[in-house]
Design a protein around this motif. Structure first.
Motif, PDB file in Angstrom:
ATOM      1  N   GLU A 269       0.969  -1.141  -0.091  1.00 17.01           N
ATOM      2  CA  GLU A 269      -0.037  -0.182  -0.036  1.00 17.01           C
ATOM      3  C   GLU A 269       0.739   1.275   0.092  1.00 17.01           C
ATOM      4  OE1 GLU A 269      -3.327   0.235   2.776  1.00 17.01           O
ATOM      5  OE2 GLU A 269      -3.383  -2.038   2.778  1.00 17.01           O
ATOM      6  N   SER A 270       0.510   2.357  -0.887  1.00 21.49           N
ATOM      7  CA  SER A 270       1.195   3.352  -0.830  1.00 21.49           C
ATOM      8  C   SER A 270       2.580   3.206  -1.132  1.00 21.49           C
ATOM      9  CB  SER A 270       0.994   4.273   0.437  1.00 21.49           C
ATOM     10  OG  SER A 270       1.506   5.561   0.347  1.00 21.49           O
ATOM     11  N   ASN A 271       2.850   2.487  -2.352  1.00 23.08           N
ATOM     12  CA  ASN A 271       4.178   1.853  -2.552  1.00 23.08           C
ATOM     13  C   ASN A 271       5.090   3.199  -3.185  1.00 23.08           C
ATOM     14  OD1 ASN A 271       5.834  -0.371  -2.558  1.00 23.08           O
ATOM     15  ND2 ASN A 271       5.935  -0.356  -4.833  1.00 23.08           N
ATOM     16  N   GLY A 272       4.456   4.297  -3.403  1.00 23.37           N
ATOM     17  CA  GLY A 272       5.223   5.228  -4.309  1.00 23.37           C
ATOM     18  C   GLY A 272       5.275   5.188  -5.774  1.00 23.37           C
TER      19      GLY A 272
ATOM     20  N   MET B 297       0.378  -5.279  -6.968  1.00 21.77           N
ATOM     21  CA  MET B 297       0.988  -5.941  -5.915  1.00 21.77           C
ATOM     22  C   MET B 297       0.218  -6.387  -4.588  1.00 21.77           C
ATOM     23  SD  MET B 297       4.885  -4.203  -6.571  1.00 21.77           S
ATOM     24  CE  MET B 297       4.532  -2.692  -6.275  1.00 21.77           C
ATOM     25  N   VAL B 298      -0.693  -5.025  -4.457  1.00 29.53           N
ATOM     26  CA  VAL B 298      -1.526  -5.084  -3.177  1.00 29.53           C
ATOM     27  C   VAL B 298      -2.651  -6.543  -3.180  1.00 29.53           C
ATOM     28  CG1 VAL B 298      -3.602  -4.043  -2.082  1.00 29.53           C
ATOM     29  CG2 VAL B 298      -1.704  -2.693  -2.804  1.00 29.53           C
ATOM     30  N   LYS B 299      -2.907  -6.671  -4.446  1.00 30.53           N
ATOM     31  CA  LYS B 299      -3.785  -8.173  -4.848  1.00 30.53           C
ATOM     32  C   LYS B 299      -3.026  -9.259  -4.502  1.00 30.53           C
ATOM     33  CE  LYS B 299      -7.043  -6.117  -8.367  1.00 30.53           C
ATOM     34  NZ  LYS B 299      -6.885  -5.906  -9.720  1.00 30.53           N
ATOM     35  N   GLU B 300      -1.915  -9.157  -4.784  1.00 25.82           N
ATOM     36  CA  GLU B 300      -0.933 -10.578  -4.815  1.00 25.82           C
ATOM     37  C   GLU B 300      -0.821 -10.671  -3.410  1.00 25.82           C
ATOM     38  OE1 GLU B 300       1.548 -10.589  -9.164  1.00 25.82           O
ATOM     39  OE2 GLU B 300       2.477  -9.677  -6.951  1.00 25.82           O
ATOM     40  N   MET B 301      -0.417  -9.390  -2.455  1.00 32.44           N
ATOM     41  CA  MET B 301      -0.268  -9.654  -0.964  1.00 32.44           C
ATOM     42  C   MET B 301      -1.426 -10.113  -0.428  1.00 32.44           C
ATOM     43  SD  MET B 301       2.692  -6.811  -0.049  1.00 32.44           S
ATOM     44  CE  MET B 301       3.758  -8.212   0.851  1.00 32.44           C
ATOM     45  N   ASP B 302      -2.661  -9.683  -0.769  1.00 33.20           N
ATOM     46  CA  ASP B 302      -4.080 -10.001  -0.145  1.00 33.20           C
ATOM     47  C   ASP B 302      -4.182 -11.523  -0.326  1.00 33.20           C
ATOM     48  OD1 ASP B 302      -4.524  -7.246   0.609  1.00 33.20           O
ATOM     49  OD2 ASP B 302      -5.955  -6.985  -1.182  1.00 33.20           O
ATOM     50  N   ALA B 303      -3.628 -12.136  -1.519  1.00 33.88           N
ATOM     51  CA  ALA B 303      -3.797 -13.688  -1.723  1.00 33.88           C
ATOM     52  C   ALA B 303      -2.807 -14.332  -0.515  1.00 33.88           C
ATOM     53  CB  ALA B 303      -3.350 -14.075  -3.069  1.00 33.88           C
TER      54      ALA B 303
ATOM     55  N   LYS C 134      -1.254 -15.740  12.700  1.00 31.61           N
ATOM     56  CA  LYS C 134      -1.601 -14.473  13.303  1.00 31.61           C
ATOM     57  C   LYS C 134      -0.545 -13.527  12.302  1.00 31.61           C
ATOM     58  CE  LYS C 134      -1.835 -10.969  16.161  1.00 31.61           C
ATOM     59  NZ  LYS C 134      -3.167 -10.162  16.166  1.00 31.61           N
ATOM     60  N   VAL C 135      -1.114 -12.575  11.378  1.00 27.54           N
ATOM     61  CA  VAL C 135      -0.450 -11.731  10.607  1.00 27.54           C
ATOM     62  C   VAL C 135      -0.240 -10.157  11.010  1.00 27.54           C
ATOM     63  CG1 VAL C 135      -0.333 -10.861   8.027  1.00 27.54           C
ATOM     64  CG2 VAL C 135      -1.304 -13.241   8.857  1.00 27.54           C
ATOM     65  N   PHE C 136       1.107  -9.827  11.267  1.00 25.58           N
ATOM     66  CA  PHE C 136       1.142  -8.654  11.432  1.00 25.58           C
ATOM     67  C   PHE C 136       1.459  -7.687  10.282  1.00 25.58           C
ATOM     68  CE2 PHE C 136       2.245 -10.833  15.652  1.00 25.58           C
ATOM     69  CZ  PHE C 136       1.367  -9.732  16.353  1.00 25.58           C
ATOM     70  N   ARG C 137       1.094  -6.471  10.003  1.00 26.20           N
ATOM     71  CA  ARG C 137       1.591  -5.839   8.793  1.00 26.20           C
ATOM     72  C   ARG C 137       2.268  -4.385   9.426  1.00 26.20           C
ATOM     73  NH1 ARG C 137      -1.667  -7.411   4.562  1.00 26.20           N
ATOM     74  NH2 ARG C 137       0.020  -6.799   3.361  1.00 26.20           N
ATOM     75  N   PRO C 138       3.273  -4.053   8.566  1.00 24.41           N
ATOM     76  CA  PRO C 138       3.792  -2.440   8.932  1.00 24.41           C
ATOM     77  C   PRO C 138       2.871  -1.512   8.988  1.00 24.41           C
ATOM     78  CG  PRO C 138       4.938  -3.657   6.978  1.00 24.41           C
ATOM     79  CD  PRO C 138       3.513  -4.263   7.216  1.00 24.41           C
ATOM     80  N   LYS C 139       3.033  -0.377   9.610  1.00 21.87           N
ATOM     81  CA  LYS C 139       2.345   0.691   9.523  1.00 21.87           C
ATOM     82  C   LYS C 139       2.826   1.272   8.184  1.00 21.87           C
ATOM     83  CE  LYS C 139       2.403   5.337  11.874  1.00 21.87           C
ATOM     84  NZ  LYS C 139       3.926   5.868  11.961  1.00 21.87           N
ATOM     85  N   VAL C 140       1.681   1.795   7.399  1.00 17.88           N
ATOM     86  CA  VAL C 140       1.809   2.329   6.048  1.00 17.88           C
ATOM     87  C   VAL C 140       2.613   3.669   5.888  1.00 17.88           C
ATOM     88  CG1 VAL C 140       0.890   2.552   3.707  1.00 17.88           C
ATOM     89  CG2 VAL C 140       0.051   0.959   5.400  1.00 17.88           C
TER      90      VAL C 140
END
Length: 303
Positions: free
Chosen positions: A21-24, A52-58, A69-75
């Motif tokens: 997300e917000s990959n720049g 790429m967001v769709k790929e990671m969602d998969a 348990k999945v943690f994600r970085p702060k965007v």
């Protein structure tokens, strides 16, 4: 949180998965960190955020299926945070902060909400002269496998990410383990001649098996050591094109469940023939940045 990582394949319970997300904006050639990204920038095929967001969602869906348990970085706005393996890694009950390229320091700050859940004395900062990224570090029970490059021209390679100072420091941190270092082939310009990290040319998987690419290793004897260690009959040897497409960069949820890219036909067939459950996901766009499933995951707890 009590960390526990002894190897690459025990049942996964908690993981940090990067975010697209917000990959720049697309980086300039001067700002790219690896030859494969440069190749796609020049060709006009650099991946776009939405794909790429769709790929990671998969991948998230697969983790949910297996109750991980999945943690994600702060965007962080306009910032590439896909490859969480680069910024830190866990061995046993310790999280070791990687001394990464200075431009990427903010990626570590973006996982502070996870690090705060770990005891302070279990978070290790290596001395400044130790260069290391998690893609080069593989805990494997009594061993720690580490990809490195010790040539005098180390500083000439943007693709050389782990030095011998880091190898020595990790051996000192884990005196009861055998640290085994492997010299990797590096190229700033040809992605088919560049093993960015150890997991770009080798990965142990469950059932005593491994994925391997001979040309990724600078010293044939070190490659042969791995062949002897796992046994030739237990190794899936990938071609130069398969290495380029990141076939060794799959990710194990357990001894017999592996997340793999859906286009890895030859590998996925072999895995199934050898009794693995293969969870196929689309990840070909992310692969254009010379990283795949292992690169974008940082395991925290395995059984």
């Amino acid at each position: 949180m009590k960390l526990n990582i002894q190897n690459e394949t025990s049942r996964l319970r908690a993981v940090i998965l990067g975010t697209a997300e917000s990959n720049g904006p697309q980086p300039t050639i001067e700002d790219a960190y690896d030859p494969k990204s440069i190749q796609h920038i020049k060709a006009g095929t650099y991946p776009i955020e939405e794909d790429m967001v769709k790929e990671m969602d998969a991948v998230v869906k697969v983790f949910e299926k297996y109750d991980v348990k999945v943690f994600r970085p702060k965007v962080i706005e306009d910032y590439n945070q896909i490859f969480s393996r680069d910024i830190a890694f866990v061995i046993e009950d310790k999280l070791i902060k990687a001394n990464i390229l200075p431009d990427r320091e903010r990626e570590y700050e973006a996982i502070q909400h996870v690090i705060k859940q770990i005891d302070d004395d279990k978070v290790i900062l290596l001395p400044e002269e130790c260069h290391v990224e998690g893609g080069d570090v593989m805990p494997w029970n009594d061993y720690i496998f580490i990809g490195t490059y010790s040539g005098e021209d180390y500083s000439d390679y943007i693709t050389a990410r782990t030095n011998m100072d880091a190898v020595i420091a990790i051996q000192e941190l884990f005196p009861d383990k055998t640290v085994k270092a492997f010299e990797l082939r590096k190229s700033n310009t040809d992605p088919k001649e560049n093993a960015l990290h150890l997991d770009c040319c080798f990965q142990p998987i469950g059932k005593g098996k491994a994925i391997l690419h001979k040309n990724g290793f600078l010293i044939e004897k070190e490659y042969e050591w791995l062949v002897d260690f796992f046994g030739k009959e237990n190794i899936f040897e990938i071609t130069k094109d398969e290495m380029y497409n990141m076939n060794s960069n799959v990710f194990s949820i357990s001894e017999d469940v592996i997340i793999s890219e859906r286009n890895f036909t030859r590998l996925n067939t072999w895995l199934r023939e050898n009794g693995f459950t293969v969870e196929e996901v689309p990840y070909a766009e992310i692969a254009k940045q010379e990283g795949l499933l292992r690169c974008s995951t940082m395991p925290l707890i395995r059984d």
